[in-house]
Enzyme design. Structure first.
Site, short mmCIF file in Angstrom:
data_model
loop_
_atom_site.label_atom_id
_atom_site.label_comp_id
_atom_site.label_asym_id
_atom_site.label_seq_id
_atom_site.Cartn_x
_atom_site.Cartn_y
_atom_site.Cartn_z
N ASP A 70 -113.54 -0.08 -14.43
CA ASP A 70 -114.18 0.21 -15.73
C ASP A 70 -113.21 0.74 -16.79
O ASP A 70 -113.54 0.70 -17.98
CB ASP A 70 -115.29 1.26 -15.53
CG ASP A 70 -116.47 0.70 -14.77
OD1 ASP A 70 -116.61 -0.53 -14.70
OD2 ASP A 70 -117.26 1.50 -14.23
N SER B 22 -115.88 10.03 -9.56
CA SER B 22 -115.08 10.57 -8.45
C SER B 22 -114.22 11.74 -8.92
O SER B 22 -114.00 12.71 -8.17
CB SER B 22 -114.18 9.47 -7.86
OG SER B 22 -114.97 8.40 -7.44
N ARG C 146 -124.62 -26.20 -24.90
CA ARG C 146 -125.53 -25.15 -24.45
C ARG C 146 -125.11 -23.77 -24.93
O ARG C 146 -123.96 -23.54 -25.28
CB ARG C 146 -125.55 -25.09 -22.92
CG ARG C 146 -126.47 -26.11 -22.34
CD ARG C 146 -126.64 -25.84 -20.87
NE ARG C 146 -127.37 -26.94 -20.26
CZ ARG C 146 -127.48 -27.14 -18.96
NH1 ARG C 146 -126.88 -26.31 -18.14
NH2 ARG C 146 -128.16 -28.15 -18.49
#
Ligand SMILES: Nc1ncnc2c1ncn2[C@@H]1O[C@H](COP(=O)(O)OP(=O)(O)OP(=O)(O)O)[C@@H](O)[C@H]1O
Ligand SMILES: O=P(O)(O)OC[C@H]1O[C@](O)(CO)[C@@H](O)[C@@H]1O
Length: 243
Positions: A128, A105, A163
């Protein structure tokens, strides 16, 4: 200066609404008229806008998303669009445009400056955090918190079921969210785009580390945090291939 415009562009970031609110209330204080363009640069090219007054920004400070909607606009890269946007602003006698968005932007804002004689002001708003010269962009800290919650919860299941989990978080080209969420949740491994040149090699390294951790420490669960889009096909495909 009598009239300003604002738009939100790129990925939505928590805090964009709070930012719009501040702009409108501050402008009201200084007796400036404010218009808000819809859908990022799309609204600017199409001259789609609405007047913003304090009543429009009541009770939005805590709301995610953006009341102006956001968008990506491929057309805005062209000279034609830059000129059309500048003309639209000038037709409405807008003295300054405030762009709330990320690095793309900001590039768009820079592009507009070539054709528009008014002021263009960028407000760094992106989860971000990839805007140079800004310690923390609007939305970045919230994004870390948001990522942390499921990582912490997955840890319980990883432990209970012994796991391995691979968690992809947002940040297609920037690893700030992955890195800081990984550090804060003390996971076993983090992979970010800035430090990953070869994803196959990275996966091999993870498997090697996983075996070492299992044999040396007897740890029976393992969590990897990774920025999205590093694994072709996503985590499920990578998991299948690793088998
Ligand atoms: N070089 C450029 N010239 C003109 N406009 C641009 C340019 N780069 C980006 N833009 C405009 O900015 C918009 C938003 O850019 P982008 O999709 O990169 O998001 P961003 O602002 O970086 O935010 P986020 O990364 O948080 O999604 C693009 O859709 C386009 O309209
Ligand atoms: O799927 P889209 O629209 O390209 O958006 C994804 C990108 O936008 C962001 O979410 C930024 O808002 C990045 O983290 C991600 O890389």
């Amino acid at each position: 200066m009598k009239k300003i415009a604002v738009l939100t562009s790129g990925g939505d970031a928590p805090g964009m609404n709070a930012c719009i609110r501040s702009i409108v209330l501050t402008a009201d204080h200084y007796e400036l008229e404010v218009i808000g363009y819809k859908d990022g640069y799309n609204g600017l090219i199409d001259q789609e806008f609405k007047l913003l007054v304090p009543a429009n920004v009541t009770n939005i400070i805590q709301r995610g998303g953006t009341i102006l909607k956001s968008g990506r606009c491929d057309d805005f890269h062209t000279e034609e669009s830059g000129r059309a946007a500048a003309k639209n602003l000038q037709d409405l006698n807008v003295d300054a445009l405030l762009v709330i968005g990320g690095n793309g932007s900001f590039r768009g804002a820079h592009h507009l400056c070539k054709y528009y004689k008014g002021q263009v002001i960028g407000l760094p708003g992106t989860i971000d955090n990839d805007i140079s010269g800004t310690d923390a962009t609007i939305g970045y800290y919230t994004a870390i918190e948001t990522a942390l919650d499921p990582i912490d919860k997955v840890r319980d299941t990883a432990d209970a079921f012994e796991r391995i989990f691979l968690i992809e978080v947002m940040g297609r080209h920037a690893g700030f969210i992955a890195l800081n969420a990984a550090v804060a949740s003390a996971v076993d491994r983090v992979v970010v785009p800035e430090a990953c040149n070869d994803i196959d090699l990275e996966v091999d390294n993870i498997i090697e580390h996983l075996h070492a951790v299992y044999s040396q420490q007897g740890i029976s669960s393992y969590i990897v945090v990774m920025s999205e889009n590093l694994l072709p096909g996503g985590g499920n495909v990578a998991g299948e291939n690793a088998h």
